[in-house]
Design a protein around this motif. Structure first.
Motif, PDB file in Angstrom:
ATOM      1  N   PHE A 166       0.803  -1.227   0.000  1.00 29.30           N
ATOM      2  CA  PHE A 166       0.000   0.000   0.000  1.00 29.30           C
ATOM      3  C   PHE A 166       0.836   1.278   0.000  1.00 29.30           C
ATOM      4  N   ILE A 167       2.111   1.140   0.363  1.00 24.62           N
ATOM      5  CA  ILE A 167       2.938   2.352   0.298  1.00 24.62           C
ATOM      6  C   ILE A 167       3.149   2.761  -1.166  1.00 24.62           C
ATOM      7  N   ALA A 168       3.160   1.768  -2.066  1.00 24.02           N
ATOM      8  CA  ALA A 168       3.287   2.084  -3.488  1.00 24.02           C
ATOM      9  C   ALA A 168       2.057   2.872  -3.962  1.00 24.02           C
ATOM     10  N   VAL A 169       0.871   2.452  -3.486  1.00 21.65           N
ATOM     11  CA  VAL A 169      -0.357   3.180  -3.849  1.00 21.65           C
ATOM     12  C   VAL A 169      -0.330   4.572  -3.222  1.00 21.65           C
ATOM     13  N   PHE A 172       2.330   6.594  -5.367  1.00 29.11           N
ATOM     14  CA  PHE A 172       2.155   6.706  -6.824  1.00 29.11           C
ATOM     15  C   PHE A 172       0.693   6.651  -7.254  1.00 29.11           C
ATOM     16  N   GLY A 173      -0.193   6.559  -6.284  1.00 28.83           N
ATOM     17  CA  GLY A 173      -1.582   6.349  -6.651  1.00 28.83           C
ATOM     18  C   GLY A 173      -2.442   7.595  -6.707  1.00 28.83           C
ATOM     19  N   LYS A 184      -3.909   7.726  -9.933  1.00 26.19           N
ATOM     20  CA  LYS A 184      -4.226   6.431 -10.537  1.00 26.19           C
ATOM     21  C   LYS A 184      -5.418   5.747  -9.870  1.00 26.19           C
ATOM     22  N   VAL A 185      -5.672   6.056  -8.612  1.00 31.51           N
ATOM     23  CA  VAL A 185      -6.792   5.411  -7.905  1.00 31.51           C
ATOM     24  C   VAL A 185      -7.703   6.496  -7.326  1.00 31.51           C
ATOM     25  N   PHE A 212      -9.788   4.957  -2.136  1.00 30.48           N
ATOM     26  CA  PHE A 212      -8.780   3.886  -2.193  1.00 30.48           C
ATOM     27  C   PHE A 212      -7.436   4.430  -1.722  1.00 30.48           C
TER      28      PHE A 212
END
Lengths: 381, 518
Positions: free
Chosen positions: B114-117, B120-121, B124-125, B129
């Motif tokens: 979830f650190i990637a989200v 970088f999210g 993207k999300v 989310f």
């Protein structure tokens, strides 16, 4: 669950983690290709950012692999890490360097400069992977240690495991068979990285160079892995008498393991075919980008079988050449039935974990990385 | 077989201490700042106010820089149990390994996914989310802390296990006793809440610098408001759980408590030293030298902290060394405390009985095996004392434990009042104009780090010589490797971690100077 079954279940889980780790080493493989595939600064930034969104999976799998080994086979943890001190320490140093490299690389004020952190990624990519492969190679070639649990009652020298040479594990890298496996894992990681870049980056130059690297590293992988595999299947293995638990050398032990566990032979063949299919289709079809998935599944299956034939079917998975009877088997090195059972309940979470990883991965990867994103994204590596 | 070199134990301890202290520079900030960032993003989610998004992203950048080096310094912690403490890994791996594996499955994957989200999210999300990912990252970090602290607490208070002489190791018999041991629960809650203090102090410190420079004024004021409330809650909870921790230490590690207070002679209505200067001439427990040059005490408070009874007896170091005072065994039964010498004799009986048992089993002498096993079980509570050469080894480093304890307490009390004042000052709008409180805010960041490190020094130095309380001393736990190898890795870690720390601080300073606008 029966104790023997529990032991085998946990050996399977640890092997699966090891196999997943080998697949995820595509991050390290990609790091070694940074300057080969990325010719401009922007291309290198794209490569680093593509890998940078995955490096934590590899890292976490390595840590979990270690934790699971500790929990399920503590005598391995104790004997190998405590004895083969240097090889594990060097591997750990390689991974420490990686952990900061992505976040720090392009940040202002990082003192060491961008190039230094890229060198860290190279060290991790080459050193970490080859040594990991060589360390796993000792599952087939053996190491030099003696285990005597009664040392614990010796107040003057209570250590139960004693490594028998002063190289403390570094000798593994000078064994031809271990080195072959180390190099095979390196080339596998590089060909996987090429497939990953083709899948994850939308840039013609990068994809073209990745396809070239895919071919080169596939040839090199086959040139190192096949001799290793043939050698392992033809060599004497470390067999365990199921009644007396006495360890002895048995000709063609690993080959026999495959024959006597035909399901593993089938899985190995499926793995190899899937791996070659993923590579072959990518090389033959210019627009095809899904090779990473076939090759990845294939690599996981093939590596899983390699791990399993090292320990199942009455085989000592961490053999000692100094004292055969000190060799570690699934039975003599595992945790108690209670702990393995408790851990088995926890292992039921794994599908749930895989599900959310898949979900999050898809959300982040819905659109391949391109040059435009590198100029618009605020958080860049 | 060569005798084990004591300097190997010292260097192995030094390496573990070095790596743990470096790791602990970064972890509490992850735990504390992570919650603050999550709260900020929640406000953005609720209000849709873009300024909160900007504030969230600013602190998130600092969080990311800190998180990376926390991961880097953390990997060695797990593997070091094997590389440097291999005997320990076998002797208790059946119990200790499980929390580490569960930590990997339950926590590390949650964090790393979830650190990637989180980073970088943004584009993207969806907002929901993304917010969930931010919370899940910090929840993952906190679950990670839970399991590693369960493992650490078990070393301080080994429960839920039995020794199996056939496998020559301790084996888990009660998973829930390990997980929910009162020591584990207190240690987890105290460590996490004290990390909240550090996270809040960091935010206040950086924000104070902005206000002194008259930059990022809105960001700084809003951040201070959130951090002060969060820090105040954390400091109250840390005080409460600290009290619980002190009680557990008194019950299970009385020598550590005595060292924390530098109390050599036990007494009823034992006082708590609130300020004191230790006597450097005090070298041994039985040298007759007064432990303090000067001290200010509050009567009976230590008795209350230790036993929830102002009149109760709290044993001092001398009492624990000499025994002969009424106490309770592990089952709660009233007994007379043994002296260390008696425990050493009992421990040697246990070790010898284990050896006899294994020999009898090898010779298939079942009756001798049964007798030896029984003898070993009767003395197993003192097994670790069988490796103690000199009774003085049982006393930890008193000055280091005592000063660290008092430093931690002073810092903790300071933050209760400091955060309370900040809440008042920010709600009244005074904060911008009170330079002294802003300067104190910057100093508070340093104090929080000092207090946080001091807490671990108390916990770990105070429990020496035990890696597992009463069962295994550090001497019996180390790997059989050359001292030179450990010295080499010690210096490699010292150099590498220092260089990485310098790089991290450099990046942090640059990011802070850039501010949220960039």
């Amino acid at each position: 669950m029966d104790y023997v079954l529990l032991q085998q279940y946990w050996f399977f889980l640890v092997s699966l983690l090891g196999a997943l780790l080998v697949f995820l080493l595509f991050v390290q493989g990609g790091q070694t290709l940074l300057y080969t595939i990325g010719k401009t600064e922007l291309e290198q930034t794209m490569l680093v950012n593509s890998l940078g969104r995955k490096w934590e999976f590899t890292f976490t799998t390595l840590v979990t692999f270690g934790g699971a080994f500790f929990a399920s086979f503590p005598l391995f943890y104790s004997t190998s890490f405590g004895g083969a001190y240097w090889v594990w320490m060097v591997i750990l140093f390689c991974f420490i360097l990686q952990a900061v490299a992505y976040e720090f690389r392009s940040k202002a004020g990082n003192v060491l400069g961008k190039k230094t952190f890229e060198i860290f990624l190279m060290i991790n990519g080459f050193g970490g992977v080859v040594l990991l492969g060589a360390a796993v190679g000792t599952f087939f070639t053996g190491s030099e240690f003696i285990v005597n649990k009664m040392n614990l009652t010796n107040e003057l020298s209570p250590a139960i495991s004693q490594w028998q040479n002063s190289w403390h594990g570094l000798e593994a890298a000078f064994n031809v068979l271990n080195l072959l496996l180390g190099l095979a894992v390196l080339f596998l990681s590089r060909l996987m990285a090429s497939l990953y870049f083709i899948n994850n980056i939308n840039d013609e130059a990068i994809v073209t160079r990745s396809r070239k690297q895919l071919l080169i590293n596939t040839v090199l992988f086959l040139a190192t892995f096949l001799p290793f595999l043939v050698w392992v299947l033809l060599k004497d293995g470390y067999a365990v008498d199921p009644v007396t638990q006495i360890v002895s050398m048995q000709p063609y032990k690993y080959f026999l393991n495959l024959i006597q566990m035909p399901i593993l032979l089938v899985v190995l063949l499926i793995g190899v075919v899937s791996l070659l299919f993923g590579i072959g289709k990518t090389l033959l079809k210019a627009e095809y980008k899904g090779g990473i998935w076939f090759a990845g599944v294939g690599a996981v299956l093939a590596v899983l079988v390699l791990f399993l034939i090292s320990g199942l079917n009455n085989t000592a998975y961490y053999p000692s050449n100094s004292d055969l009877q000190s060799s570690l088997t699934i039975g003599n090195s595992c945790s108690s039935p209670f702990t393995l059972t408790a851990m088995s309940w926890v292992s039921l979470l794994i599908p749930f974990v895989l599900a959310y990883i898949f979900y999050a991965w898809r959300a982040i990867n819905a659109k391949p990385i391109d040059k435009a994103e590198m100029t618009s994204e605020e958080h860049l590596y | 077989m060569e005798s084990l070199d004591y300097s190997l134990v010292d260097w192995s301890r030094a390496q573990f201490a070095l790596t743990a202290m470096y790791h602990w520079i970064f972890v509490p900030l992850t735990l504390g700042l992570g919650v603050i960032v999550s709260i900020m993003e929640t406000i953005y989610y609720k209000t849709g106010n873009e300024e909160w998004k900007k504030i969230t992203k600013f602190w998130m950048t600092l969080f990311g820089v800190n998180f990376a080096i926390g991961v880097a310094t953390g990997i060695i912690m797990e593997f070091q149990f094997g590389t440097n403490w291999s005997n320990y890994s076998w002797f208790v791996g059946d119990i200790f390994g499980a929390p580490l594996a569960i930590e990997g499955v339950m926590a590390f994957f949650m964090e790393s996914t979830f650190i990637a989200v989180m980073f970088f999210g943004w584009n993207k999300v969806g907002k929901g989310f993304h917010l969930a990912s931010t919370w899940l990252t910090v929840i993952g970090a906190t679950i990670s802390a839970l399991w590693i602290l369960v493992a650490n607490a078990w070393m301080q208070f080994p429960v839920g296990m039995t020794f199996n002489p056939d496998t020559v190791r301790n084996e888990m018999t009660d998973f829930w006793a390990v997980l929910f041991s009162p020591v584990a629960m207190n240690k987890f809650s105290h460590t996490v809440t004290s990390s909240w203090i550090l996270g809040a102090a960091f935010v206040v410190g950086v924000s104070s610098w902005y206000l002194l420079k008259k930059r990022e004024v809105s960001l700084a004021k809003k951040s201070i408001k959130i951090a002060a409330i969060f820090g105040f809650v954390g400091s109250i909870l840390a005080a409460y759980t600290g009290d619980g921790s002190a009680y557990e230490v008194a019950q299970h590690q009385p020598m550590k408590l005595a060292a924390m207070e530098s109390m050599f002679t036990g007494q009823k209505n034992a006082p708590l030293v609130i300020f004191g200067v230790l006597n450097p001439q005090k070298k041994a427990y039985d040298d007759g030298v007064e432990p303090y040059l000067y001290k200010v005490e509050v009567p009976s408070v230590l008795s209350y902290l230790a036993n929830k009874d102002f009149n109760s007896f709290v044993p001092g170091i001398n009492d624990l060394m000499m025994g002969g005072f009424p106490t309770k065994d592990t089952y709660g039964k009233e007994i007379m405390a043994l002296s260390v010498k008696e425990k050493m004799a009992s421990g040697k009986i246990a070790v010898q009985a284990l050896s006899d048992y294994k020999k009898a089993k090898a010779e298939k002498n079942d009756s001798l095996a049964a007798v030896s096993k029984s003898l070993m079980e009767d003395n197993y509570a003192n097994f670790g004392y069988g490796f103690i050469k000199d009774e003085k080894q049982v006393m930890p480093n008193v000055p280091m434990t005592c000063y660290s304890f008092h430093a931690m307490v002073v810092v903790g009390i300071f933050f209760i009042f400091f955060f309370l004042y900040l809440i008042l000052a920010s709600s009244k709008g005074w904060i911008e104009n009170q330079k002294w409180i802003l300067r104190l805010g910057i100093l508070g960041t340093v104090m929080a780090y000092v207090g946080s490190q001091a807490g671990w020094i108390v916990a770990e130095v105070g429990r020496q010589p035990w890696v597992i309380q009463d069962i295994m001393p550090s001497y019996a736990a180390v790997s059989s490797i050359e001292v030179g190898a450990v010295q080499t890795t010690f210096f490699l870690f010292a150099i590498l971690f220092t260089v990485l720390l310098v790089a991290e601080v450099g990046i942090m300073i640059r990011q802070i100077k850039k501010g949220a606008e960039h």
